[in-house]
Design an enzyme around this catalytic site. Structure first.
Site, short mmCIF file in Angstrom:
data_model
loop_
_atom_site.label_atom_id
_atom_site.label_comp_id
_atom_site.label_asym_id
_atom_site.label_seq_id
_atom_site.Cartn_x
_atom_site.Cartn_y
_atom_site.Cartn_z
N LYS A 80 0.76 -1.38 0.03
CA LYS A 80 -0.04 0.07 -0.08
C LYS A 80 0.84 1.25 0.18
CE LYS A 80 -3.75 1.91 2.80
NZ LYS A 80 -4.45 1.93 3.88
N SER A 155 -9.63 2.11 3.16
CA SER A 155 -8.73 2.84 2.30
C SER A 155 -7.65 1.87 1.65
CB SER A 155 -8.03 3.77 3.02
OG SER A 155 -7.01 3.15 3.91
N SER A 179 -9.52 -0.32 7.53
CA SER A 179 -8.85 -0.27 6.06
C SER A 179 -8.50 -1.44 5.65
CB SER A 179 -7.98 1.05 5.93
OG SER A 179 -8.76 2.49 5.75
#
Ligand code: GLN
Length: 490
Positions: A80, A155, A179
């Site tokens: 990420k 997210s 997330s």
């Protein structure tokens, strides 16, 4: 195809020289090249660097390296865009960091490398991890591999989409209020948020420091256990990492779950729950009972306050953490006639609307006169929420909930209504407020022409990941949900 295999399967193949790491990496790269133009999970990747790492892994294997010493040898793991990888862009999907390259590796990246992983690519996310749909990325949309008209969650939407569409074998994400678990649930993979302190956050760009944790998304619970074991452990560069021994998560998966006590929280039986989600979770509960678990009702009486409490604490901490992006030290700069104008212009141009909203909210709840009414009160409620869980864990080993009230929603459906977006986090936020651990695993699919995955969330006591993974693994093995593959992967 090699990119569709799990870590556990690839360990056997690579150790037995039935395939090489280069071939695995190439299979992932081909999948990315084939579908990512439309899927949008990767912000960038360096194919030459990934293949060079794969070659190094193949050399280590040829020289006799083993999977006992290096459990991720030659396995592509994608990252990420909020975790620092030396020499690679670190943008947090924000324009303000648009030209920033990380000068160092996060501790989790060092650990992945020591375990032999091929660290590959930068995955899309909501800007600074603020959001639940990945629509807040300043750069691109990520689609749900099961239905490209829908969001992948957020997210860590890029991480979940990439794992689910077999573009990588596993991925790292971060979880401040859901997330990792929410996108895992929307994309049909396993996603674990470890307990606060289990994994070092050195090299994670901070959103809300008392809530953030790094964790992983994987194709199976076993794979999540393998990666988590590599990531875990204290680190003297992160004073919030805990000096807890790291259990052998993978070995702990063996055995049945007879006599395990599981809790169902009565406050989580919301009216607004999607009927198919409700049905899938009820069926999972029955399934767990058949496996020998005892299911009892527990109460988490302060659940109603979780969303409000979270959005006060998270925004307050975010407003402080994001003060460092001032145009002087990192990333983009817009010049001004004096420093104040420079800060204002840089931040005005560099941050997206949701990040600005959070900074404004956070500054407000911390301002004199409102601090006691909002921030201080939220901290007190947070203690009550944590106490609710600690009380429940006196009676049960894990708590079962839906991960989300609905399956993945449509692109654009909630992006103009922040409150609706915040409310969709109802089941995941409390875990971070309480500092406990949580995992989401697939527990069914919706009906209709494009079935969407449904996630079951299991919450465990602080540092109780081993028993959480054991229950999740037993359930997963008794179902076939994790074996389904999405449209994009066909
Ligand atoms: N959706 C939540 C938020 O917007 C959680 C995000 C996260 O866990 N990083 O804050």
């Amino acid at each position: 195809m090699l990119n569709q295999l799990t870590i556990a399967q690839l360990q056997t193949m690579l150790a037995g020289r039935k395939a090489s790491s280069r071939e695995v990496m190439r299979a992932c790269l081909e999948q990315v090249q084939r579908i990512d133009g439309h899927l949008g999970a990767f912000l960038s990747y360096d194919a030459a660097d990934a293949l060079a790492q794969a070659d190094a892994a193949d050399e280590a294997l040829a020289a006799g390296a083993t999977y006992t010493e290096r459990p991720l040898l030659g396995i592509p793991v994608a990252i990420k865009d909020v975790i620092a990888v030396k020499g690679q862009p670190l943008n947090c999907a924000s324009k303000i960091l648009g030209n920033f390259v990380s000068p160092y590796d996060a501790t989790v990246i060092e650990k992945l490398r020591a375990a032999g992983a091929v660290v590959f690519g930068r995955l899309n996310m909501d800007e600074f991890a603020m959001g639940s749909s990945t629509e807040n990325s300043a750069f691109q949309l990520t689609r749900n591999p099961w239905d490209p008209t829908r969001i992948p969650g957020g997210s860590s939407g890029g991480s979940a989409a990439a794992v689910s569409a077999d573009e990588c074998i596993a991925a790292l994400g971060s979880d401040t209020g859901g997330s990792i678990r929410q996108p895992a649930s929307f994309c049909g993979c396993a996603g674990i948020k470890p307990s606060y302190g289990r994994v070092s956050r050195y090299g994670l760009v901070a959103y809300a420091s008392s809530l953030d944790q790094i964790g992983c998304l994987a194709k199976t619970v076993e794979d999540a256990g393998i990666v988590l074991e590599v990531l875990s452990g204290p680190d003297n560069r992160d004073s919030t990492s805990a000096p807890q021994p790291v259990p052998r998560f993978r070995q702990g998966l063996a055995g049945d779950i007879k006599g395990t006590r599981l809790g169902l929280a009565k406050e989580y039986m919301l009216g607004g729950l999607d009927p198919e989600v409700k049905g899938a979770v009820a069926a999972a509960v029955e399934n767990l009972q058949k496996l020998g678990a005892e299911v009892i009702e527990v109460s988490l009486p302060h659940t109603d306050y979780a969303v409000a409490t979270y959005y006060i604490i998270a925004t307050a901490e975010a407003s402080a953490n994001l003060a460092r992006f001032d145009g002087i030290r990192y990333g983009q700069r817009v010049e001004g006639k004096d420093p104040i104008e420079l800060y204002g212009k840089t931040r005005g141009a560099g941050f997206g609307a949701e990040v600005k909203r959070r900074i404004i909210l956070g500054t407000y709840v911390l301002s004199s006169g409102y601090y006691e009414a909002y921030y201080l009160r939220a901290q007190k409620v947070r203690t009550l929420i944590r106490q609710d869980f600690l009380n429940a864990f006196e009676r049960v080993d894990a708590i079962l909930t839906p991960t989300c009230p609905t399956p993945a929603f449509k692109i654009g459906e909630k992006s103009s209504d922040p409150l609706q977006m915040y409310l969709s986090d109802i089941f995941t936020l409390s875990c971070n407020l309480a500092g406990i651990c949580g995992i989401s695993i697939p527990c069914g699919f919706t009906s209709g022409p494009r079935p969407l995955p449904i996630g079951l969330q299991l919450l465990g006591s602080p540092f109780g990941e081993a028993s959480l993974l054991r229950v999740a693994h037993a359930y997963e093995q008794s179902t076939g949900w994790h074996k389904k593959t999405p449209l994009f992967s066909d």
